[in-house]
Design an enzyme around this catalytic site. Structure first.
Site, PDB file in Angstrom:
ATOM      1  N   GLU A  37      36.659 -35.771 -41.595  1.00  0.00           N
ATOM      2  CA  GLU A  37      37.179 -35.650 -40.221  1.00  0.00           C
ATOM      3  C   GLU A  37      38.655 -36.085 -40.114  1.00  0.00           C
ATOM      4  OE1 GLU A  37      36.916 -34.278 -36.541  1.00  0.00           O
ATOM      5  OE2 GLU A  37      35.274 -34.075 -37.986  1.00  0.00           O
ATOM      6  N   HIS A  39      41.033 -35.456 -42.324  1.00  0.00           N
ATOM      7  CA  HIS A  39      41.823 -34.265 -42.653  1.00  0.00           C
ATOM      8  C   HIS A  39      41.786 -33.276 -41.489  1.00  0.00           C
ATOM      9  CE1 HIS A  39      40.461 -35.598 -46.780  1.00  0.00           C
ATOM     10  NE2 HIS A  39      41.770 -35.560 -46.939  1.00  0.00           N
TER      11      HIS A  39
END
Ligand code: PAF
Length: 257
Positions: A37, A39
């Protein structure tokens, strides 16, 4: 949303030159895969700000090993021998434990910016020192890109997202929570007026040890511009931790203003 997957530098150059002649803005999200999450939060920021987002997945060998083993010929073709000497700030903290790391990071980030001709490049605050290194490189080498820094993404219980979290057993995950809890604690103490840096750092270390971390590379309070430890504590200050839980090395940080 259209998605295109490309895997060679030549294809990338062709794509980028088409985008440039169409005057599209390009956002770069550089990753090493193992996406989570954190990224995705970078990708969302890029998608909302740039016309086109280029997310790269490249497990850069030079930021892990001494640098001889350049396995990927697309990025490091035979004869490759140039690298970026990172700014001085790279010698501190992570640099003490991983001496080649930031040269590897700076070199590959510069290559990725050049390859993608990005207008904006997105990085996570989780790698606080990496942000500083890349920012200074961009400034020092007049790299024509704007850096955008996105906040740390955490699990509901506070654990900072990291590709390495998958290595943690359930028991180790509990121990790993001590990083963010220690940051919460020191932030609260500083908020309540604590200015004795030695006392604060001693307590940070003690909290981590009491929780069961296996070893601590560093747990410090530093000036966020220089990464020099600051005692008595002056605001803003950044609390930075790198510690092992089992064999997994975790980092976390908190900017306290
Ligand atoms: O933060 C990372 O994942 C890497 O250091 C980066 C920026 C993708 C360079 O390999």
């Amino acid at each position: 949303l259209t998605i295109e997957i490309i895997s060679t530098c030549d294809e990338l150059k062709r794509l980028v030159s088409g985008l440039k002649s169409d005057r599209k803005t390009i956002g770069l999200v550089a990753t090493m895969g193992a996406l989570h999450e954190g990224h995705l939060s970078l990708a969302r920021a890029a998608v909302s700000q740039a016309d086109v987002t280029i997310a790269t997945i490249f497990l850069n060998p030079t930021q892990f090993a001494p640098g001889e083993d350049l396995a990927d010929e697309e990025i490091y073709p035979p004869g490759f021998s140039t690298s970026v000497v990172p700014p001085k700030i790279a010698k501190r903290l992570e640099g003490e434990f991983r001496p080649h790391h930031f040269s590897g990071v700076a070199t590959v980030v510069l290559k990725l910016i050049n390859l993608t001709q990005a207008d904006t490049a997105y990085f996570g605050q989780k790698d606080f020192q990496q942000v500083m290194v890349v920012k200074q490189m961009i400034e020092d080498l007049n790299v024509p890109v704007e850096m955008v820094v996105c906040p740390i993404v955490r699990e509901a219980d506070g654990l900072a997202l990291s590709s390495r979290n998958v290595y943690l057993s359930q028991e180790q995950r509990e121990v790993a929570l001590s990083l963010s809890r220690t940051l919460d604690h020191v932030e609260a103490q500083i908020g309540a007026g604590l200015r004795d840096g030695f006392e604060a750092i001693t307590e940070m270390r003690q909290m981590l040890i009491d929780a069961g971390v296996d070893s601590i590379d560093y747990a410090i309070l530093a000036n966020p511009k220089t990464l020099k430890t600051n005692d008595p504590i002056e605001l803003p200050v950044v609390a930075l931790i790198a510690a092992y839980v089992g064999k997994t090395r975790l980092i976390d940080n908190r900017l306290i203003e």
